[in-house]
Enzyme design. Structure first.
Site, short mmCIF file in Angstrom:
data_model
loop_
_atom_site.label_atom_id
_atom_site.label_comp_id
_atom_site.label_asym_id
_atom_site.label_seq_id
_atom_site.Cartn_x
_atom_site.Cartn_y
_atom_site.Cartn_z
N GLU A 92 0.81 -1.23 0.00
CA GLU A 92 0.00 0.00 0.00
C GLU A 92 0.85 1.27 0.00
OE1 GLU A 92 -2.84 -0.63 3.18
OE2 GLU A 92 -3.47 -2.54 2.34
N GLU B 186 -5.58 -10.75 -2.28
CA GLU B 186 -6.40 -10.73 -1.05
C GLU B 186 -7.89 -10.72 -1.41
OE1 GLU B 186 -5.14 -7.58 1.61
OE2 GLU B 186 -3.02 -7.91 1.15
O1 9MR Z 1 -7.10 -9.20 7.59
C1 9MR Z 1 -6.06 -8.55 8.31
C2 9MR Z 1 -6.51 -8.27 9.72
O2 9MR Z 1 -6.73 -9.50 10.40
C3 9MR Z 1 -5.44 -7.45 10.46
O3 9MR Z 1 -5.95 -7.05 11.71
C4 9MR Z 1 -5.13 -6.18 9.66
C5 9MR Z 1 -3.98 -5.41 10.31
O4 9MR Z 1 -2.83 -6.20 10.36
O5 9MR Z 1 -4.72 -6.53 8.34
C6 9MR Z 1 -5.72 -7.24 7.62
O6 9MR Z 1 -5.23 -7.57 6.34
C7 9MR Z 1 -4.97 -6.46 5.49
C8 9MR Z 1 -3.75 -6.81 4.67
O7 9MR Z 1 -2.67 -7.13 5.49
C9 9MR Z 1 -3.40 -5.67 3.73
N1 9MR Z 1 -4.54 -5.31 2.92
C10 9MR Z 1 -5.79 -5.02 3.62
C11 9MR Z 1 -6.14 -6.22 4.51
C12 9MR Z 1 -7.48 -5.98 5.20
O8 9MR Z 1 -7.43 -4.86 6.03
#
Ligand code: 9MR
Length: 377
Positions: free
Chosen positions: A183, A290
């Site tokens: 990101e 994702e």
């Molecule tokens: O699904 C993930 C969630 O369990 C975590 O709390 C969060 C913070 O670490 O990250 C979520 O995954 C994200 C991913 O790492 C990057 N793209 C967006 C995803 C959803 O927020």
């Protein structure tokens, strides 16, 4: 230390649960308007379509896809026998959902913790699954240990390098790739995100350095750049591609692109395919990294829950089709961000969302059937 209860641990992070679709920027509202407008036009053609039935003997996703199929995973899932059985049957790649991020690894005193990621890596290896490292550098995670670094002892750049070498080096030779920077692009597509890393090491330089250090740690791993909303916001996608080109021109070892693809069921048909085609224009392998399809984030109020469920299945099919349309060498993998509804971060934010391709009992929904149908076509 064992696993912290994931909810409270994540809640303690300032960006925990940061949600792509809740962006309040001008571009965020622009994309919401665009989605609503086009979905309204479409709703005239087909509300009330019948739900698709799912064949009871649906073959496993990994058996029919001509590239790797992944899911995200947390260490606590590995204690859930029904999750483990489903993952073993359906997928051949795992992405640690949050336990390979700084929020887990970096402790307040600057030491590193690897128990959970090691456990996930061992599970992947024992089950013949690929491991996708996620993620080395993320603007949203800047642990205190970095913010308060005593630079009389170690420079910021050295600490940054030490971290990347420690993490990517630990799993070197055991990953199918790394989301090196996650990101990096501003939501409105106007340049790159501001972060502790950009402030201390430079807006472009911290990104280029991350790739250099990741390559130093692991000479062979594919190194990806990963981002979201690339299907919803064309300007963000254009900036993402410019960043990738600039990295390549500077000699940074970027070898693949990740499109997260967190979408809502009412996304305009064709948007995902268009995005994947556009990203593929650089010739690099593409990771649909994702994928999930939210029901409750859909904004077209004219669509019933059943319409949205039908659209959800179609969106899963479109995502698979977009990957199938790529030349073989550009099909990196397709990763589901949650196999069962209750595994999804979206479900944790809103218990009435059901974004995954499998239901709470691990039974395939129409989304899983659409994936299989498309892979087999
Ligand atoms: O699904 C993930 C969630 O369990 C975590 O709390 C969060 C913070 O670490 O990250 C979520 O995954 C994200 C991913 O790492 C990057 N793209 C967006 C995803 C959803 O927020």
């Amino acid at each position: 230390m064992g696993d912290s209860p994931s909810r409270s641990f994540r809640d303690s992070s300032p960006d925990a649960g940061a949600s792509p679709h809740q962006d309040q920027s001008a571009a965020g509202s622009l994309h919401r308007r665009a989605v609503l407008g086009s979905a309204l036009a479409l709703s005239a053609c087909g509300p009330g379509a019948k739900s698709q039935t799912v064949p009871a003997d649906l073959p496993p996703l990994k058996a029919v896809a001509p590239f790797r199929i992944g899911t995200c995973v947390q260490a606590l899932h590995l204690d859930d026998p029904s999750f483990v059985a489903l993952a073993r049957r359906q997928v051949n790649q795992l992405t640690p959902e949050w336990q390979m991020k700084m929020e887990y690894i970096v402790q307040p005193d600057g030491t590193f913790r690897f128990d959970a990621p090691d456990r996930i890596a061992a599970f992947a290896q024992a089950n013949g699954m690929g491991l996708l490292g996620h993620t080395l550098v993320w603007y949203a995670q800047a642990p205190d240990a970095f913010a308060r670094l005593d630079e009389r002892r170690v420079s910021f750049e050295q600490a940054y390098r030490n971290y990347i070498l420690a993490v990517a080096g630990r799993y070197a030779g055991r990953v199918v790739g790394w989301d090196v920077v996650n990101e990096a692009v501003a939501e409105d597509g106007n340049g790159w995100r501001d972060s502790l890393w950009s402030q201390r090491l430079g807006a472009f330089e911290h990104i280029a350095l991350a790739y250099r250090f990741a390559r130093e740690a692991d000479p062979h791993a594919p190194l990806l750049l990963n981002d979201y909303n690339l299907e919803y916001i064309p300007r963000k996608r254009a900036t993402f591609l410019k960043l990738a080109e600039r990295l390549l021109a500077s000699g940074a070892p970027l070898t693949g692109l990740g499109a997260q693809t967190h979408v809502a069921a009412d996304i305009t048909p064709g948007k995902i395919a268009e995005m994947i085609r556009d990203l593929a224009s650089l010739g690099l392998p593409i990771h649909l990294s994702e994928l999930d399809v939210s029901i409750t984030r859909s904004e077209n109020r004219l669509l019933s829950r059943e319409d949205l469920r039908n659209r959800q299945a179609r969106v899963y099919g479109e995502a698979a089709e977009a990957m199938m349309a790529l030349p073989e060498r550009q099909r990196f993998a397709l990763t589901l961000w949650g196999l069962r509804d209750q595994d999804s971060w979206l479900h944790q934010e809103n218990a009435s969302d059901s974004p995954a391709p499998f239901d709470e009992q691990g039974r395939p929904k129409a989304g899983a059937a659409a994936l299989v149908r498309t892979f087999r076509a």
